[in-house]
Write a protein that holds these residues in place. Structure first.
Motif, mmCIF file in Angstrom:
data_model
loop_
_atom_site.group_PDB
_atom_site.id
_atom_site.type_symbol
_atom_site.label_atom_id
_atom_site.label_comp_id
_atom_site.label_asym_id
_atom_site.label_seq_id
_atom_site.Cartn_x
_atom_site.Cartn_y
_atom_site.Cartn_z
ATOM 1 N N UNK A 10 -15.677 24.231 -8.035
ATOM 2 C CA UNK A 10 -14.907 23.380 -7.120
ATOM 3 C C UNK A 10 -15.835 22.484 -6.301
ATOM 4 N N UNK A 11 -16.891 23.077 -5.754
ATOM 5 C CA UNK A 11 -17.824 22.312 -4.933
ATOM 6 C C UNK A 11 -18.598 21.295 -5.773
ATOM 7 N N UNK A 12 -18.949 21.668 -6.993
ATOM 8 C CA UNK A 12 -19.646 20.738 -7.885
ATOM 9 C C UNK A 12 -18.782 19.508 -8.151
ATOM 10 N N UNK A 13 -17.505 19.736 -8.366
ATOM 11 C CA UNK A 13 -16.588 18.618 -8.607
ATOM 12 C C UNK A 13 -16.498 17.721 -7.372
ATOM 13 N N UNK A 14 -16.409 18.329 -6.191
ATOM 14 C CA UNK A 14 -16.346 17.563 -4.934
ATOM 15 C C UNK A 14 -17.580 16.712 -4.723
ATOM 16 N N UNK A 15 -18.736 17.261 -5.058
ATOM 17 C CA UNK A 15 -20.007 16.594 -4.776
ATOM 18 C C UNK A 15 -20.537 15.807 -5.968
ATOM 19 N N UNK A 16 -19.756 15.723 -7.044
ATOM 20 C CA UNK A 16 -20.180 15.031 -8.259
ATOM 21 C C UNK A 16 -21.543 15.559 -8.722
ATOM 22 N N UNK A 17 -21.614 16.871 -8.835
ATOM 23 C CA UNK A 17 -22.846 17.547 -9.234
ATOM 24 C C UNK A 17 -22.511 18.547 -10.332
ATOM 25 N N UNK A 18 -23.546 19.129 -10.909
ATOM 26 C CA UNK A 18 -23.323 20.177 -11.896
ATOM 27 C C UNK A 18 -23.265 21.529 -11.182
#
Length: 71
Positions: free
Chosen positions: A12-20
């Motif tokens: 979820x956090x990766x999606x929010x931050x555009x990260x892997x």
């Protein structure tokens, strides 16, 4: 079960931050205050670049608690 929940939160956090997910996990390791060293292995130069980019990814204390609520 707890680790599956951690992975879900990390996704979820990766999606929010555009990260892997790997970048979020490394960023958490860097900000959690433990005396640890991240040892990574990669299958490509691109993955190594992604891992290196995790150094510049900053997580707030709230985000760190979200990833590991037991602390």
């Amino acid at each position: 079960m707890e680790n599956f929940e951690r992975v879900r939160r990390c996704e979820m956090l990766a999606k929010e931050k555009d990260a892997t997910v790997a970048q979020i996990a490394l960023a958490w390791l860097f900000c959690c205050g433990l005396n640890t060293f991240a040892v990574t292995g990669t299958s490509s130069a691109e993955r190594m670049k992604e891992n290196i980019a995790a150094f510049s990814l900053k997580l707030t204390q709230e985000e760190c608690r979200f990833l590991n609520p037991e602390e």
